[in-house]
Write a protein that holds these residues in place. Structure first.
Motif, PDB file in Angstrom:
ATOM      1  N   MET A 132       0.843  -1.192   0.000  1.00  0.00           N
ATOM      2  CA  MET A 132       0.000   0.000   0.000  1.00  0.00           C
ATOM      3  C   MET A 132       0.883   1.248   0.000  1.00  0.00           C
ATOM      4  O   MET A 132       1.846   1.332   0.736  1.00  0.00           O
ATOM      5  CB  MET A 132      -0.925  -0.005   1.211  1.00  0.00           C
ATOM      6  CG  MET A 132      -1.873   1.185   1.261  1.00  0.00           C
ATOM      7  SD  MET A 132      -2.985   1.163   2.691  1.00  0.00           S
ATOM      8  CE  MET A 132      -4.081  -0.166   2.211  1.00  0.00           C
ATOM      9  N   THR A 133       0.507   2.205  -0.821  1.00  0.00           N
ATOM     10  CA  THR A 133       1.263   3.453  -0.939  1.00  0.00           C
ATOM     11  C   THR A 133       1.041   4.333   0.284  1.00  0.00           C
ATOM     12  O   THR A 133      -0.084   4.451   0.781  1.00  0.00           O
ATOM     13  CB  THR A 133       0.812   4.215  -2.201  1.00  0.00           C
ATOM     14  OG1 THR A 133       1.009   3.385  -3.335  1.00  0.00           O
ATOM     15  CG2 THR A 133       1.598   5.504  -2.367  1.00  0.00           C
ATOM     16  N   ASP A 134       2.118   4.950   0.759  1.00  0.00           N
ATOM     17  CA  ASP A 134       2.037   5.937   1.828  1.00  0.00           C
ATOM     18  C   ASP A 134       2.384   7.308   1.267  1.00  0.00           C
ATOM     19  O   ASP A 134       3.199   7.431   0.349  1.00  0.00           O
ATOM     20  CB  ASP A 134       3.016   5.604   2.959  1.00  0.00           C
ATOM     21  CG  ASP A 134       2.519   4.476   3.849  1.00  0.00           C
ATOM     22  OD1 ASP A 134       1.360   4.051   3.681  1.00  0.00           O
ATOM     23  OD2 ASP A 134       3.285   4.018   4.701  1.00  0.00           O
ATOM     24  N   LEU A 135       1.767   8.331   1.831  1.00  0.00           N
ATOM     25  CA  LEU A 135       2.056   9.707   1.450  1.00  0.00           C
ATOM     26  C   LEU A 135       2.827  10.378   2.574  1.00  0.00           C
ATOM     27  O   LEU A 135       2.455  10.252   3.744  1.00  0.00           O
ATOM     28  CB  LEU A 135       0.750  10.472   1.186  1.00  0.00           C
ATOM     29  CG  LEU A 135      -0.146   9.922   0.081  1.00  0.00           C
ATOM     30  CD1 LEU A 135      -1.470  10.682   0.044  1.00  0.00           C
ATOM     31  CD2 LEU A 135       0.549   9.993  -1.268  1.00  0.00           C
ATOM     32  N   PRO A 136       3.908  11.120   2.258  1.00  0.00           N
ATOM     33  CA  PRO A 136       4.670  11.791   3.301  1.00  0.00           C
ATOM     34  C   PRO A 136       3.946  13.036   3.799  1.00  0.00           C
ATOM     35  O   PRO A 136       3.459  13.841   3.006  1.00  0.00           O
ATOM     36  CB  PRO A 136       5.981  12.157   2.595  1.00  0.00           C
ATOM     37  CG  PRO A 136       5.613  12.265   1.151  1.00  0.00           C
ATOM     38  CD  PRO A 136       4.502  11.286   0.910  1.00  0.00           C
ATOM     39  N   LEU A 137       3.877  13.180   5.118  1.00  0.00           N
ATOM     40  CA  LEU A 137       3.326  14.373   5.733  1.00  0.00           C
ATOM     41  C   LEU A 137       4.455  15.354   6.053  1.00  0.00           C
ATOM     42  O   LEU A 137       5.602  14.947   6.228  1.00  0.00           O
ATOM     43  CB  LEU A 137       2.574  14.007   7.018  1.00  0.00           C
ATOM     44  CG  LEU A 137       1.373  13.074   6.868  1.00  0.00           C
ATOM     45  CD1 LEU A 137       0.837  12.677   8.245  1.00  0.00           C
ATOM     46  CD2 LEU A 137       0.274  13.715   6.031  1.00  0.00           C
ATOM     47  N   ASN A 138       4.125  16.623   6.172  1.00  0.00           N
ATOM     48  CA  ASN A 138       5.157  17.638   6.394  1.00  0.00           C
ATOM     49  C   ASN A 138       5.703  17.649   7.817  1.00  0.00           C
ATOM     50  O   ASN A 138       6.585  18.448   8.136  1.00  0.00           O
ATOM     51  CB  ASN A 138       4.651  19.032   6.001  1.00  0.00           C
ATOM     52  CG  ASN A 138       3.413  19.461   6.779  1.00  0.00           C
ATOM     53  OD1 ASN A 138       3.183  19.004   7.891  1.00  0.00           O
ATOM     54  ND2 ASN A 138       2.626  20.336   6.185  1.00  0.00           N
ATOM     55  N   ASP A 139       5.168  16.773   8.690  1.00  0.00           N
ATOM     56  CA  ASP A 139       5.690  16.677  10.056  1.00  0.00           C
ATOM     57  C   ASP A 139       6.616  15.481  10.232  1.00  0.00           C
ATOM     58  O   ASP A 139       6.970  15.115  11.355  1.00  0.00           O
ATOM     59  CB  ASP A 139       4.539  16.618  11.070  1.00  0.00           C
ATOM     60  CG  ASP A 139       3.579  15.459  10.822  1.00  0.00           C
ATOM     61  OD1 ASP A 139       3.938  14.529  10.066  1.00  0.00           O
ATOM     62  OD2 ASP A 139       2.459  15.480  11.378  1.00  0.00           O
ATOM     63  N   GLY A 140       6.995  14.843   9.121  1.00  0.00           N
ATOM     64  CA  GLY A 140       7.930  13.725   9.171  1.00  0.00           C
ATOM     65  C   GLY A 140       7.276  12.367   9.237  1.00  0.00           C
ATOM     66  O   GLY A 140       7.967  11.340   9.173  1.00  0.00           O
ATOM     67  N   ARG A 141       5.973  12.326   9.362  1.00  0.00           N
ATOM     68  CA  ARG A 141       5.254  11.060   9.408  1.00  0.00           C
ATOM     69  C   ARG A 141       4.710  10.727   8.015  1.00  0.00           C
ATOM     70  O   ARG A 141       4.905  11.468   7.057  1.00  0.00           O
ATOM     71  CB  ARG A 141       4.117  11.121  10.432  1.00  0.00           C
ATOM     72  CG  ARG A 141       4.598  11.524  11.819  1.00  0.00           C
ATOM     73  CD  ARG A 141       3.433  11.687  12.794  1.00  0.00           C
ATOM     74  NE  ARG A 141       2.903  10.391  13.177  1.00  0.00           N
ATOM     75  CZ  ARG A 141       1.616  10.067  13.125  1.00  0.00           C
ATOM     76  NH1 ARG A 141       0.722  10.934  12.661  1.00  0.00           N
ATOM     77  NH2 ARG A 141       1.200   8.868  13.505  1.00  0.00           N
ATOM     78  N   THR A 142       4.029   9.598   7.897  1.00  0.00           N
ATOM     79  CA  THR A 142       3.385   9.221   6.641  1.00  0.00           C
ATOM     80  C   THR A 142       1.952   8.803   6.941  1.00  0.00           C
ATOM     81  O   THR A 142       1.598   8.463   8.071  1.00  0.00           O
ATOM     82  CB  THR A 142       4.106   8.059   5.940  1.00  0.00           C
ATOM     83  OG1 THR A 142       4.088   6.899   6.795  1.00  0.00           O
ATOM     84  CG2 THR A 142       5.546   8.424   5.597  1.00  0.00           C
ATOM     85  N   ILE A 143       1.128   8.819   5.894  1.00  0.00           N
ATOM     86  CA  ILE A 143      -0.266   8.398   6.006  1.00  0.00           C
ATOM     87  C   ILE A 143      -0.581   7.513   4.806  1.00  0.00           C
ATOM     88  O   ILE A 143      -0.145   7.801   3.678  1.00  0.00           O
ATOM     89  CB  ILE A 143      -1.210   9.618   6.060  1.00  0.00           C
ATOM     90  CG1 ILE A 143      -2.658   9.176   6.315  1.00  0.00           C
ATOM     91  CG2 ILE A 143      -1.114  10.457   4.796  1.00  0.00           C
ATOM     92  CD1 ILE A 143      -3.593  10.348   6.604  1.00  0.00           C
ATOM     93  N   PRO A 144      -1.290   6.400   4.999  1.00  0.00           N
ATOM     94  CA  PRO A 144      -1.669   5.578   3.856  1.00  0.00           C
ATOM     95  C   PRO A 144      -2.484   6.385   2.835  1.00  0.00           C
ATOM     96  O   PRO A 144      -3.337   7.198   3.215  1.00  0.00           O
ATOM     97  CB  PRO A 144      -2.505   4.463   4.484  1.00  0.00           C
ATOM     98  CG  PRO A 144      -1.999   4.364   5.893  1.00  0.00           C
ATOM     99  CD  PRO A 144      -1.692   5.788   6.279  1.00  0.00           C
ATOM    100  N   ALA A 145      -2.214   6.163   1.561  1.00  0.00           N
ATOM    101  CA  ALA A 145      -2.922   6.905   0.522  1.00  0.00           C
ATOM    102  C   ALA A 145      -4.398   6.523   0.462  1.00  0.00           C
ATOM    103  O   ALA A 145      -5.253   7.363   0.172  1.00  0.00           O
ATOM    104  CB  ALA A 145      -2.269   6.661  -0.832  1.00  0.00           C
ATOM    105  N   LEU A 146      -4.703   5.266   0.735  1.00  0.00           N
ATOM    106  CA  LEU A 146      -6.082   4.777   0.664  1.00  0.00           C
ATOM    107  C   LEU A 146      -6.557   4.397   2.049  1.00  0.00           C
ATOM    108  O   LEU A 146      -5.887   3.622   2.754  1.00  0.00           O
ATOM    109  CB  LEU A 146      -6.164   3.566  -0.274  1.00  0.00           C
ATOM    110  CG  LEU A 146      -7.523   2.878  -0.405  1.00  0.00           C
ATOM    111  CD1 LEU A 146      -8.565   3.828  -0.989  1.00  0.00           C
ATOM    112  CD2 LEU A 146      -7.412   1.636  -1.272  1.00  0.00           C
TER     113      LEU A 146
END
Length: 264
Positions: A1-15
């Protein structure tokens, strides 16, 4: 599953799995089914009335949990209380959002300051907004120096929010789409059904794949295990540049289906 980078250094799943209009009595079961199917993001909100069910489903998992404070919780103190109320129902909150800016009340800057405090105190790892226009975003950033990690907005092929997405790119904000299927109105669209036939996918999978290939986060709701799995399988669909161009061409100025946040 693709993750998107957040501007606080964390990531969030795209879906992710969206729970808007999922009844409270079904929210735990459907959230568990989504997790069992492979989802790693569950999206809820105080307004949905199903945070407790999502909390039950996520208690023994490490999925990413998003919730939001409702319009009646705008203002600094109210926002802190709203977070406490949500935190009492959820084992953890990974991302806390302001659900609507409510510019007519002129309290979204103070509300944002409360979220900044929550993050600074370590009570929530990531903070963001929902339904904020570029002007709203600039105002809270100017007031606090803190850029939201994510803005969750209505976005689908017939309402592509290009100005908002350009502002997000400028600020380093993840765009996450709600109502990504156009409230179901796009599933029978001839352009989309033709692409679905070409791609060997369902219309819903084509639309979700369009979001994902554009680098957008997306949180479709589903009310059955079959639809949960169908949406998740959209990650394997690869649209051609020609197919993407056809979907890009569907954008309309009058495509908004939900409320206009500038007039609330």
């Amino acid at each position: 599953m693709t993750d998107l980078p957040l501007n606080d250094g964390r990531t969030i799943p795209a879906l992710g799995f969206g729970t808007y209009k999922v009844p409270a009595e079904d929210s735990s079961r459907l959230s568990r089914e989504a997790i069992d199917a492979g989802y790693r993001l569950i999206d809820t909100a105080a307004f949905y009335g199903n945070e407790a069910g999502v909390g039950e489903a996520t208690a023994s998992s490490d999925v990413f949990v998003t919730t939001k404070l409702w319009r009646d919780a705008m203002g600094y103190d109210n926002a802190l209380k709203a977070f406490d109320a949500s935190a009492a129902k959820l084992p953890r909150i990974d991302l806390f959002l302001i659900h609507w800016p409510m510019p007519s009340e002129n309290r979204y800057v103070d509300t944002w300051k409360a979220l900044v405090r929550l993050r600074e105190e370590g009570r929530v790892a990531s903070i963001g907004v929902s339904n904020f226009s570029p002007d709203h975003l600039d105002r809270i950033v100017d007031a606090t120096g803190v850029v939201p990690a994510l803005n969750q907005i209505e976005l689908h092929p017939t309402f592509q929010q290009r100005a908002a997405r350009a502002a997000h790119e400028r600020l380093g904000i993840v765009t996450q789409s709600w109502s990504p299927l156009g409230q179901g109105t796009l599933l029978a669209d001839p352009t989309i059904t033709a692409i679905a036939q070409e791609a060997g996918a369902t219309p819903a999978q084509v639309i979700l794949a369009w979001h994902i290939q554009a680098g957008l986060g997306v949180i479709p709701k589903a009310s059955s295990r079959a639809r949960i799995e169908e949406n998740l399988a959209a990650q394997a669909v690869r649209l051609t540049p020609e197919q993407v161009a056809k979907l890009d061409a569907m954008d309309r100025e009058d495509g908004r289906l939900g409320p206009n946040p500038d007039t609330l």
